[in-house]
Design an enzyme around this catalytic site. Structure first.
Site, mmCIF file in Angstrom:
data_model
loop_
_atom_site.group_PDB
_atom_site.id
_atom_site.type_symbol
_atom_site.label_atom_id
_atom_site.label_comp_id
_atom_site.label_asym_id
_atom_site.label_seq_id
_atom_site.Cartn_x
_atom_site.Cartn_y
_atom_site.Cartn_z
ATOM 1 N N ARG A 15 0.783 -1.173 0.102
ATOM 2 C CA ARG A 15 -0.087 0.066 0.130
ATOM 3 C C ARG A 15 0.777 1.153 -0.024
ATOM 4 O O ARG A 15 2.103 1.263 0.235
ATOM 5 C CB ARG A 15 -0.834 -0.096 1.377
ATOM 6 C CG ARG A 15 -2.057 -1.099 1.311
ATOM 7 C CD ARG A 15 -2.696 -1.191 2.628
ATOM 8 N NE ARG A 15 -1.882 -1.896 3.677
ATOM 9 C CZ ARG A 15 -2.300 -1.960 4.757
ATOM 10 N NH1 ARG A 15 -3.579 -1.449 5.210
ATOM 11 N NH2 ARG A 15 -1.503 -2.451 5.571
ATOM 12 N N LYS A 75 1.797 1.637 7.368
ATOM 13 C CA LYS A 75 2.126 1.148 8.532
ATOM 14 C C LYS A 75 3.335 2.139 9.395
ATOM 15 O O LYS A 75 3.548 2.875 9.117
ATOM 16 C CB LYS A 75 2.941 -0.187 8.123
ATOM 17 C CG LYS A 75 1.762 -1.042 7.254
ATOM 18 C CD LYS A 75 0.706 -1.386 8.364
ATOM 19 C CE LYS A 75 0.952 -2.484 9.493
ATOM 20 N NZ LYS A 75 -0.062 -2.685 10.502
ATOM 21 N N TYR A 94 -0.896 4.447 10.771
ATOM 22 C CA TYR A 94 -1.184 3.351 11.762
ATOM 23 C C TYR A 94 0.340 3.414 12.596
ATOM 24 O O TYR A 94 1.233 3.114 11.959
ATOM 25 C CB TYR A 94 -1.453 2.162 11.231
ATOM 26 C CG TYR A 94 -2.829 2.171 10.381
ATOM 27 C CD1 TYR A 94 -3.974 2.350 11.116
ATOM 28 C CD2 TYR A 94 -2.574 1.864 9.147
ATOM 29 C CE1 TYR A 94 -5.248 2.142 10.718
ATOM 30 C CE2 TYR A 94 -4.143 1.835 8.409
ATOM 31 C CZ TYR A 94 -5.320 2.039 9.221
ATOM 32 O OH TYR A 94 -6.523 2.204 8.467
ATOM 33 N N HIS A 96 -0.508 1.693 16.291
ATOM 34 C CA HIS A 96 -0.601 0.443 17.051
ATOM 35 C C HIS A 96 0.588 0.283 18.203
ATOM 36 O O HIS A 96 1.122 -0.851 18.443
ATOM 37 C CB HIS A 96 -0.600 -0.630 16.306
ATOM 38 C CG HIS A 96 -1.777 -0.926 15.197
ATOM 39 N ND1 HIS A 96 -3.005 -0.731 15.672
ATOM 40 C CD2 HIS A 96 -1.754 -0.743 13.787
ATOM 41 C CE1 HIS A 96 -3.695 -0.721 14.354
ATOM 42 N NE2 HIS A 96 -3.038 -0.779 13.381
ATOM 43 N N GLU A 118 -5.518 5.040 14.025
ATOM 44 C CA GLU A 118 -6.412 4.065 14.738
ATOM 45 C C GLU A 118 -7.189 4.739 15.904
ATOM 46 O O GLU A 118 -7.803 4.010 16.496
ATOM 47 C CB GLU A 118 -5.664 2.845 14.977
ATOM 48 C CG GLU A 118 -4.659 2.882 16.246
ATOM 49 C CD GLU A 118 -3.281 3.130 15.685
ATOM 50 O OE1 GLU A 118 -2.309 3.156 16.576
ATOM 51 O OE2 GLU A 118 -3.132 3.346 14.420
ATOM 52 N N SER A 134 -10.465 -2.370 8.657
ATOM 53 C CA SER A 134 -10.935 -3.440 9.387
ATOM 54 C C SER A 134 -12.192 -4.106 8.641
ATOM 55 O O SER A 134 -12.242 -5.151 8.887
ATOM 56 C CB SER A 134 -11.840 -2.670 10.932
ATOM 57 O OG SER A 134 -11.103 -1.928 11.618
ATOM 58 N N ASP A 198 -20.188 -10.942 21.946
ATOM 59 C CA ASP A 198 -19.735 -9.599 22.375
ATOM 60 C C ASP A 198 -20.402 -9.481 23.613
ATOM 61 O O ASP A 198 -21.297 -10.220 23.992
ATOM 62 C CB ASP A 198 -20.521 -8.634 21.193
ATOM 63 C CG ASP A 198 -19.813 -7.220 21.100
ATOM 64 O OD1 ASP A 198 -19.189 -6.958 19.961
ATOM 65 O OD2 ASP A 198 -19.938 -6.625 22.010
ATOM 66 N N VAL A 239 -11.666 -8.457 18.053
ATOM 67 C CA VAL A 239 -12.049 -7.479 19.314
ATOM 68 C C VAL A 239 -11.219 -6.231 19.221
ATOM 69 O O VAL A 239 -9.905 -6.286 18.569
ATOM 70 C CB VAL A 239 -11.736 -8.259 20.689
ATOM 71 C CG1 VAL A 239 -12.861 -9.140 21.008
ATOM 72 C CG2 VAL A 239 -10.467 -8.590 20.893
ATOM 73 N N LEU A 240 -11.660 -5.237 19.891
ATOM 74 C CA LEU A 240 -10.912 -4.014 19.682
ATOM 75 C C LEU A 240 -11.118 -3.123 20.841
ATOM 76 O O LEU A 240 -12.420 -2.733 21.339
ATOM 77 C CB LEU A 240 -10.996 -3.007 18.435
ATOM 78 C CG LEU A 240 -10.517 -1.680 18.471
ATOM 79 C CD1 LEU A 240 -8.623 -1.909 18.310
ATOM 80 C CD2 LEU A 240 -11.157 -0.770 17.245
ATOM 81 N N ILE A 269 -4.508 -8.748 16.013
ATOM 82 C CA ILE A 269 -2.807 -8.961 16.175
ATOM 83 C C ILE A 269 -2.010 -7.686 16.011
ATOM 84 O O ILE A 269 -1.137 -7.506 16.856
ATOM 85 C CB ILE A 269 -2.323 -10.041 15.175
ATOM 86 C CG1 ILE A 269 -0.808 -10.538 15.487
ATOM 87 C CG2 ILE A 269 -2.201 -9.300 13.568
ATOM 88 C CD1 ILE A 269 -0.851 -11.387 17.038
ATOM 89 N N ASP A 270 -2.415 -6.599 15.490
ATOM 90 C CA ASP A 270 -1.804 -5.443 15.514
ATOM 91 C C ASP A 270 -1.885 -4.862 16.884
ATOM 92 O O ASP A 270 -0.822 -4.083 17.181
ATOM 93 C CB ASP A 270 -2.498 -4.334 14.627
ATOM 94 C CG ASP A 270 -1.878 -4.588 13.300
ATOM 95 O OD1 ASP A 270 -0.711 -4.708 12.897
ATOM 96 O OD2 ASP A 270 -2.698 -4.477 12.271
ATOM 97 N N MET A 301 -2.782 -7.686 7.392
ATOM 98 C CA MET A 301 -3.596 -8.367 6.474
ATOM 99 C C MET A 301 -4.130 -7.658 5.253
ATOM 100 O O MET A 301 -4.040 -8.076 4.094
ATOM 101 C CB MET A 301 -4.829 -8.914 7.186
ATOM 102 C CG MET A 301 -4.549 -10.029 8.287
ATOM 103 S SD MET A 301 -6.416 -10.432 8.993
ATOM 104 C CE MET A 301 -7.233 -11.209 7.632
#
Length: 364
Positions: A15, A75, A94, A96, A118, A134, A198, A239-240, A269-270, A301
């Site tokens: 990207r 990234k 991003y 993370h 994010e 996402s 959830d 989940v976040l 995983i990030d 991903m």
């Protein structure tokens, strides 16, 4: 303002921070854009496409950083890029950081103003710059999960949607947010047996109304998750907690109850991952096996579908890039509290509460 776009250097990251149409918008607004040669090659944009949009091409990341005030990436910066950052820079990408203390410490040492996609928010408290990726990751999770359930990939040999007379695979999706909903849409389309878990009862009611009889919903208690893991063929971790490390919802002991050849896909995983056994992988070597269960934990991903992802990301980030370029970082954040929520590091200090807590570093 001088806006710089370096070529992404993370493993299999194709990207680009700004596409030529985005560059054209910045140039139209009176800004200068400096692009590293071949920055867009991974998604079939040549240097000449950037020149036609008004950018200036330079031969190295070092020149991009040296000749720019703001750096726009996709990234998190790698160590060689962090070394190029200075206090005068604004970095927009991003980050993370909750799962990456060395990066946080590097950014603090650099002194730059680092705004993370994010954690930028919207009026409805959603995360508009995380949403497009996402969506991509959620849809991809089912695609890759179905692939690794195939026997030649080491999987159980189960077709996600089954066939007449043979039951479909059971898919458990942990988290009913953007990634989870997009995963469910794909899984339903492939005729899987889908349940979303959830802890927000109001959200579960919304999902029940949205999907009607196409899925099942369940409150994500520890007991419910344990039962889901034991019976599912594919478990998707979606989940976040904004800015914070992901909670570990699936333990190794739970994993031992899964069918051999089942698959886990950890979209979280990030942010450190939501399975106890998760560890970040790359597109070069995307999976590993623990307790007989295939784990797919690729940390970027959407990079696998780079062209789609780059356009989707640019659609979301461009208004904020323009605001930062037009006003400067300090004034832009003062004018927009949602953009200000994206500030993670500046002046050598951690500025985001969830990041500080996750890294056990002081908040300033």
């Amino acid at each position: 303002m001088r806006v710089g776009v370096p070529k992404e250097i993370k493993n299999h990251e194709y990207r680009v921070g700004l596409t030529p149409p985005s560059v054209a918008e910045l140039v139209k607004a009176g800004h200068e854009v400096v692009v590293e040669t071949k920055a867009g090659a991974g998604i079939d944009f040549e240097d000449q496409d950037y020149v036609a949009a008004g950018a200036r091409i330079v031969d190295s990341a070092a020149r991009v950083f040296a000749e720019s005030d703001m750096i726009v990436k996709v990234k998190e910066p790698q160590p060689s890029e962090i070394a190029l950052l200075e206090a005068r820079h604004t970095l927009f990408t991003y980050l993370h950081l909750a799962a990456d203390k060395p990066q946080a410490e590097g950014l603090m040492k650099a002194g730059a103003t680092c705004i993370a996609y994010e954690t930028v928010t919207a009026n409805d408290r959603s995360l508009p710059l995380l949403k497009p990726m996402s969506e991509v990751a959620g849809r991809m999770s089912v695609q890759v999960g179905a692939h690794y359930l195939e026997k030649e990939q080491g999987g159980r040999g189960v077709l996600l949607g089954g066939v007449p007379g043979v039951a479909p695979a059971k898919v458990a999706i942990l988290g009913g947010g953007v990634s989870g909903v997009n995963a469910a849409q794909m899984a339903v389309g492939m005729r899987a047996d889908v349940t979303i878990y959830d802890i927000n009862n109001a959200r579960l009611a919304e999902l029940d109304m949205f999907f009607s009889s196409q899925i099942k919903t369940q409150y994500a208690s520890s007991a419910a998750i344990a039962a889901a893991v034991a019976s599912a063929h594919l478990v998707i971790g979606a989940v976040l907690v904004p800015g914070a490390a992901a909670p570990k919802l699936v333990t190794r002991d739970m994993l031992k109850t899964m069918k051999r050849g089942s698959v886990l896909v950890d979209i979280a995983i990030d942010q450190g991952g939501c399975f106890e056994t998760s560890r970040a992988t790359t597109h070069d070597d995307p999976v590993f096996i623990e307790e007989g269960v295939i784990h797919y934990c690729v940390a970027n991903m959407p990079g696998a579908v780079a062209r789609t992802s780059a356009f989707a990301l640019n659609n979301a980030t461009l208004p904020f890039v323009l605001k930062l370029a037009n006003l400067g970082a300090e004034a832009a954040m003062a004018a927009d509290p949602h953009l200000a929520n994206g500030l993670n590091v500046s002046g050598g200090k951690i500025r985001h509460a969830a990041v500080a807590e996750a890294l056990d570093l002081p908040l300033n």
